[in-house]
Design a protein around this motif. Structure first.
Motif, PDB file in Angstrom:
ATOM      1  N   ASP A 298     -47.156 -27.848 -28.355  1.00 55.71           N
ATOM      2  CA  ASP A 298     -45.943 -27.871 -29.173  1.00 55.71           C
ATOM      3  C   ASP A 298     -44.755 -27.638 -28.246  1.00 55.71           C
ATOM      4  O   ASP A 298     -44.802 -26.771 -27.371  1.00 55.71           O
ATOM      5  CB  ASP A 298     -45.984 -26.784 -30.245  1.00 55.71           C
ATOM      6  CG  ASP A 298     -47.077 -27.027 -31.266  1.00 55.71           C
ATOM      7  OD1 ASP A 298     -47.347 -28.204 -31.567  1.00 55.71           O
ATOM      8  OD2 ASP A 298     -47.658 -26.055 -31.766  1.00 55.71           O
ATOM      9  N   THR A 299     -43.694 -28.410 -28.431  1.00 59.00           N
ATOM     10  CA  THR A 299     -42.541 -28.293 -27.548  1.00 59.00           C
ATOM     11  C   THR A 299     -41.820 -26.977 -27.796  1.00 59.00           C
ATOM     12  O   THR A 299     -41.856 -26.426 -28.893  1.00 59.00           O
ATOM     13  CB  THR A 299     -41.563 -29.461 -27.759  1.00 59.00           C
ATOM     14  OG1 THR A 299     -41.111 -29.448 -29.099  1.00 59.00           O
ATOM     15  CG2 THR A 299     -42.233 -30.788 -27.445  1.00 59.00           C
ATOM     16  N   GLN A 300     -41.168 -26.456 -26.769  1.00 59.34           N
ATOM     17  CA  GLN A 300     -40.457 -25.190 -26.874  1.00 59.34           C
ATOM     18  C   GLN A 300     -39.045 -25.367 -27.421  1.00 59.34           C
ATOM     19  O   GLN A 300     -38.545 -24.524 -28.138  1.00 59.34           O
ATOM     20  CB  GLN A 300     -40.395 -24.503 -25.507  1.00 59.34           C
ATOM     21  CG  GLN A 300     -41.764 -24.134 -24.978  1.00 59.34           C
ATOM     22  CD  GLN A 300     -42.455 -23.119 -25.857  1.00 59.34           C
ATOM     23  OE1 GLN A 300     -41.926 -22.055 -26.094  1.00 59.34           O
ATOM     24  NE2 GLN A 300     -43.627 -23.473 -26.345  1.00 59.34           N
ATOM     25  N   GLY A 301     -38.397 -26.470 -27.092  1.00 54.86           N
ATOM     26  CA  GLY A 301     -37.027 -26.700 -27.542  1.00 54.86           C
ATOM     27  C   GLY A 301     -36.943 -27.032 -29.022  1.00 54.86           C
ATOM     28  O   GLY A 301     -35.964 -26.701 -29.690  1.00 54.86           O
TER      29      GLY A 301
ATOM     30  N   PHE B  88     -41.801 -17.983 -12.143  1.00 55.75           N
ATOM     31  CA  PHE B  88     -40.912 -17.478 -13.176  1.00 55.75           C
ATOM     32  C   PHE B  88     -40.729 -18.440 -14.347  1.00 55.75           C
ATOM     33  O   PHE B  88     -40.008 -18.135 -15.286  1.00 55.75           O
ATOM     34  CB  PHE B  88     -39.548 -17.134 -12.567  1.00 55.75           C
ATOM     35  CG  PHE B  88     -39.647 -16.030 -11.548  1.00 55.75           C
ATOM     36  CD1 PHE B  88     -39.890 -14.737 -11.938  1.00 55.75           C
ATOM     37  CD2 PHE B  88     -39.527 -16.313 -10.192  1.00 55.75           C
ATOM     38  CE1 PHE B  88     -40.001 -13.711 -11.013  1.00 55.75           C
ATOM     39  CE2 PHE B  88     -39.633 -15.306  -9.256  1.00 55.75           C
ATOM     40  CZ  PHE B  88     -39.868 -14.003  -9.666  1.00 55.75           C
ATOM     41  N   LYS B  89     -41.364 -19.591 -14.315  1.00 52.45           N
ATOM     42  CA  LYS B  89     -41.266 -20.536 -15.426  1.00 52.45           C
ATOM     43  C   LYS B  89     -42.206 -20.126 -16.540  1.00 52.45           C
ATOM     44  O   LYS B  89     -43.292 -19.596 -16.298  1.00 52.45           O
ATOM     45  CB  LYS B  89     -41.594 -21.956 -14.958  1.00 52.45           C
ATOM     46  CG  LYS B  89     -40.522 -22.541 -14.085  1.00 52.45           C
ATOM     47  CD  LYS B  89     -40.808 -23.985 -13.795  1.00 52.45           C
ATOM     48  CE  LYS B  89     -39.673 -24.560 -12.961  1.00 52.45           C
ATOM     49  NZ  LYS B  89     -39.875 -25.962 -12.679  1.00 52.45           N
ATOM     50  N   LYS B  90     -41.786 -20.379 -17.761  1.00 55.79           N
ATOM     51  CA  LYS B  90     -42.588 -20.044 -18.921  1.00 55.79           C
ATOM     52  C   LYS B  90     -43.750 -21.033 -19.040  1.00 55.79           C
ATOM     53  O   LYS B  90     -43.586 -22.231 -18.861  1.00 55.79           O
ATOM     54  CB  LYS B  90     -41.719 -20.114 -20.177  1.00 55.79           C
ATOM     55  CG  LYS B  90     -42.424 -19.666 -21.415  1.00 55.79           C
ATOM     56  CD  LYS B  90     -41.478 -19.649 -22.599  1.00 55.79           C
ATOM     57  CE  LYS B  90     -42.206 -19.163 -23.824  1.00 55.79           C
ATOM     58  NZ  LYS B  90     -41.328 -19.128 -24.976  1.00 55.79           N
ATOM     59  N   THR B  91     -44.928 -20.519 -19.357  1.00 51.75           N
ATOM     60  CA  THR B  91     -46.112 -21.348 -19.531  1.00 51.75           C
ATOM     61  C   THR B  91     -46.329 -21.609 -21.008  1.00 51.75           C
ATOM     62  O   THR B  91     -46.258 -20.698 -21.829  1.00 51.75           O
ATOM     63  CB  THR B  91     -47.352 -20.656 -18.947  1.00 51.75           C
ATOM     64  OG1 THR B  91     -47.100 -20.376 -17.571  1.00 51.75           O
ATOM     65  CG2 THR B  91     -48.580 -21.530 -19.070  1.00 51.75           C
ATOM     66  N   VAL B  92     -46.592 -22.851 -21.363  1.00 52.69           N
ATOM     67  CA  VAL B  92     -46.812 -23.243 -22.747  1.00 52.69           C
ATOM     68  C   VAL B  92     -48.317 -23.290 -22.995  1.00 52.69           C
ATOM     69  O   VAL B  92     -49.079 -23.802 -22.174  1.00 52.69           O
ATOM     70  CB  VAL B  92     -46.194 -24.641 -23.010  1.00 52.69           C
ATOM     71  CG1 VAL B  92     -46.482 -25.101 -24.418  1.00 52.69           C
ATOM     72  CG2 VAL B  92     -44.715 -24.615 -22.746  1.00 52.69           C
TER      73      VAL B  92
END
Length: 91
Positions: A50-53, A26-30
């Motif tokens: 690229d960072t998600q936050g 369930f974790k988002k994949t970058v």
């Protein structure tokens, strides 16, 4: 008593493995760009993302095959033109 001890350790390990697998689904994949740099002796693996936050941060992580060396990571802030260029390259 020994059988009960080994069975409890075995079941604990199985539950830990299954729990990490379930949570990981369930974790988002970058999206990452990965490649190997060909050098003399050791071929390091490079991952860019690229960072998600904070989407303006672009990070590069380098892993070497040597188990005694730690991975190196560097993040830099990019300008909006580079972000658009990176998105076009990822497609």
């Amino acid at each position: 008593m020994k059988k009960l001890f080994f069975i409890s350790i075995f079941l604990t390990n199985i539950f830990a493995f299954q729990w990490s697998t379930i949570v990981g689904m369930f974790k988002k994949t970058v999206n990452t760009l990965s490649y190997t740099i060909e050098t003399a002796g050791i071929n390091p693996r490079v991952y860019e993302f690229d960072t998600q936050g904070y989407p303006r941060m672009h990070c590069v992580v380098i892993f070497r095959d040597d188990p005694r060396s730690a991975p190196a990571m560097q993040c830099v802030e990019t300008n909006p033109q580079n972000i658009k260029l990176n998105q076009q390259l990822m497609k």
